[in-house]
Scaffold this motif. Sequence first.
Motif, PDB file in Angstrom:
ATOM      1  N   GLY A  26       0.841  -1.213   0.000  1.00 13.94           N
ATOM      2  CA  GLY A  26       0.000   0.000   0.000  1.00 13.94           C
ATOM      3  C   GLY A  26       0.872   1.257   0.000  1.00 13.94           C
ATOM      4  O   GLY A  26       0.643   2.187  -0.781  1.00 13.94           O
ATOM      5  N   TYR A  27       1.886   1.274   0.850  1.00  9.72           N
ATOM      6  CA  TYR A  27       2.799   2.425   0.882  1.00  9.72           C
ATOM      7  C   TYR A  27       3.559   2.554  -0.443  1.00  9.72           C
ATOM      8  O   TYR A  27       3.785   3.655  -0.943  1.00  9.72           O
ATOM      9  CB  TYR A  27       3.812   2.265   2.018  1.00  9.72           C
ATOM     10  CG  TYR A  27       3.268   2.568   3.394  1.00  9.72           C
ATOM     11  CD1 TYR A  27       2.572   3.757   3.640  1.00  9.72           C
ATOM     12  CD2 TYR A  27       3.480   1.698   4.454  1.00  9.72           C
ATOM     13  CE1 TYR A  27       2.084   4.050   4.907  1.00  9.72           C
ATOM     14  CE2 TYR A  27       2.994   1.982   5.734  1.00  9.72           C
ATOM     15  CZ  TYR A  27       2.299   3.158   5.951  1.00  9.72           C
ATOM     16  OH  TYR A  27       1.833   3.444   7.196  1.00  9.72           O
ATOM     17  N   LEU A  28       3.973   1.400  -0.976  1.00 15.91           N
ATOM     18  CA  LEU A  28       4.727   1.438  -2.237  1.00 15.91           C
ATOM     19  C   LEU A  28       3.853   1.985  -3.364  1.00 15.91           C
ATOM     20  O   LEU A  28       4.327   2.738  -4.222  1.00 15.91           O
ATOM     21  CB  LEU A  28       5.248   0.037  -2.593  1.00 15.91           C
ATOM     22  CG  LEU A  28       6.421  -0.452  -1.729  1.00 15.91           C
ATOM     23  CD1 LEU A  28       6.627  -1.949  -1.874  1.00 15.91           C
ATOM     24  CD2 LEU A  28       7.706   0.287  -2.123  1.00 15.91           C
TER      25      LEU A  28
ATOM     26  N   GLY B 145       4.232  -6.172  -5.444  1.00 16.57           N
ATOM     27  CA  GLY B 145       4.036  -4.763  -5.814  1.00 16.57           C
ATOM     28  C   GLY B 145       2.555  -4.501  -6.018  1.00 16.57           C
ATOM     29  O   GLY B 145       1.735  -5.410  -5.854  1.00 16.57           O
ATOM     30  N   PRO B 146       2.203  -3.266  -6.378  1.00 14.16           N
ATOM     31  CA  PRO B 146       0.794  -2.915  -6.527  1.00 14.16           C
ATOM     32  C   PRO B 146       0.034  -3.801  -7.525  1.00 14.16           C
ATOM     33  O   PRO B 146      -1.168  -4.002  -7.392  1.00 14.16           O
ATOM     34  CB  PRO B 146       0.840  -1.467  -7.036  1.00 14.16           C
ATOM     35  CG  PRO B 146       2.165  -0.963  -6.571  1.00 14.16           C
ATOM     36  CD  PRO B 146       3.092  -2.129  -6.566  1.00 14.16           C
ATOM     37  N   SER B 147       0.742  -4.391  -8.517  1.00 16.51           N
ATOM     38  CA  SER B 147      -0.005  -5.234  -9.456  1.00 16.51           C
ATOM     39  C   SER B 147       0.046  -6.713  -9.074  1.00 16.51           C
ATOM     40  O   SER B 147      -0.231  -7.580  -9.904  1.00 16.51           O
ATOM     41  CB  SER B 147       0.483  -4.998 -10.889  1.00 16.51           C
ATOM     42  OG  SER B 147       1.883  -4.960 -10.909  1.00 16.51           O
ATOM     43  N   GLY B 148       0.395  -7.010  -7.824  1.00 17.23           N
ATOM     44  CA  GLY B 148       0.390  -8.405  -7.361  1.00 17.23           C
ATOM     45  C   GLY B 148       1.792  -8.940  -7.148  1.00 17.23           C
ATOM     46  O   GLY B 148       2.764  -8.185  -7.145  1.00 17.23           O
ATOM     47  N   ALA B 149       1.865 -10.272  -6.979  1.00 13.54           N
ATOM     48  CA  ALA B 149       3.167 -10.900  -6.734  1.00 13.54           C
ATOM     49  C   ALA B 149       3.605 -11.635  -7.990  1.00 13.54           C
ATOM     50  O   ALA B 149       2.787 -12.169  -8.734  1.00 13.54           O
ATOM     51  CB  ALA B 149       3.059 -11.857  -5.568  1.00 13.54           C
TER      52      ALA B 149
END
Length: 347
Positions: free
Chosen positions: A19-21, A200-204
Amino acid sequence: MSLPQFKLLRPRTVDEAVGYLAKYGDDVDAGVPSPFGSGQASPVQDGQRLRIIAGGTDLIPSLRQKLFEPEYVLDIRHIAELNGIREQGSGVEIGALTPLSAIERSELLRRRYPVLTEAASTVASPVIRNMGTIGGNICLDTRCLWYNQSLAWRKACGFCIKKEGDLCHVAPGGTKCWAVFSGDTPPALLCLNAEIEIAGPSGARRIALRDLYTGEGDNYRKLQPNELLTRIFLPEDSADHSGVYRKLRIRGSIDYPLAGVAVAIKRSNGHVADARVALTAVNPAPVLVKGATELLAGKTLTETLAEAVGDLAAKTAKPLTTSALTPEYRREMIRVFTKRALLATRD
Ligand SMILES: Cc1cc2nc3c(=O)[nH]c(=O)nc-3n(C[C@H](O)[C@H](O)[C@H](O)COP(=O)(O)OP(=O)(O)OC[C@H]3O[C@@H](n4cnc5c(N)ncnc54)[C@H](O)[C@@H]3O)c2cc1C
Ligand code: SF4
């Protein structure tokens, strides 16, 4: 040397960290408001608004040297789910926050993946191995005598391509940065065909470790500013190989490698059934020695064969004047260490 001013973010879970990233992990031009208040100039000069800190044994000195001046530092140390070594099926999973000392002391790893415990045991000193994590070791920034210096020192030399300048003091006339990758565990992990998980925001996503590194000294890893390394996977196929790591350094008690060789080898009926050789501290990335596996396959490991693989390793090594000791000596030690490491796997 003081630390630059930054805001500290302390997630407790991977989701919170992601979330922070997602919020702050973009580059400076993306127009995210400054944490220092509206109207204040962004202090960020290297394009990255946020930096991840794990053990901090490499990041803190770099912050003090003003190599990075992020607005946010994401302290991931308290994400409990990323700390630990677990059997996973017939392989092993290691959380990115596992301290190097835990890897060094793990009976499971020593028994099944000895090259990794040996490499971990050579990193820095016991205190640094208690703080430093395997994820930080994999993501370690590349190093150079012209780069890992104070701001005043670098300014006096006119900076360089890796940060704020446009020439390379090591290879003047070129446009590439040759800063050298100097982590000890990645060559061992390459020999073990390790894979890593990146969140990351688009998943692992899961990739082979060898695909993480670019071979460039400045943009050295294929990790987006909004991604973090979460786990390392050691496959069953590379378990139970004999493993040896040999490292050249000035002070045996603490230094980074100036050349390093990892070897993992499995024998069947006296013949090599599977083998890999990898190098560190002589290229901008840790690298597998191309052709070593094929050269060793099916043969009895003799001194002549070990010497031939040593020649191959020396050709793979491209040391430059980025580090103490001459490139010629470091390349020669790669040849010698490769031979010695291979022969030591017979003991
Ligand atoms: C005196 C001294 C001697 C040293 N000697 C050695 C040595 O012999 N061999 C060696 O290999 N290293 C050495 N180091 C470097 C360092 O201590 C180790 O590489 C250590 O493993 C780094 O881990 P860390 O958790 O402290 O990383 P940090 O300092 O927290 O981070 C290092 C880098 O990785 C990034 N990072 C960390 N974790 C993640 C993650 N999960 N996802 C994405 N990015 C991440 C950070 O943003 C930073 O760029 C030495 C350091 C010092 C100060
Ligand atoms: S290799 Fe060249 S560009 Fe890279 S850090 Fe060293 S001097 Fe700078």
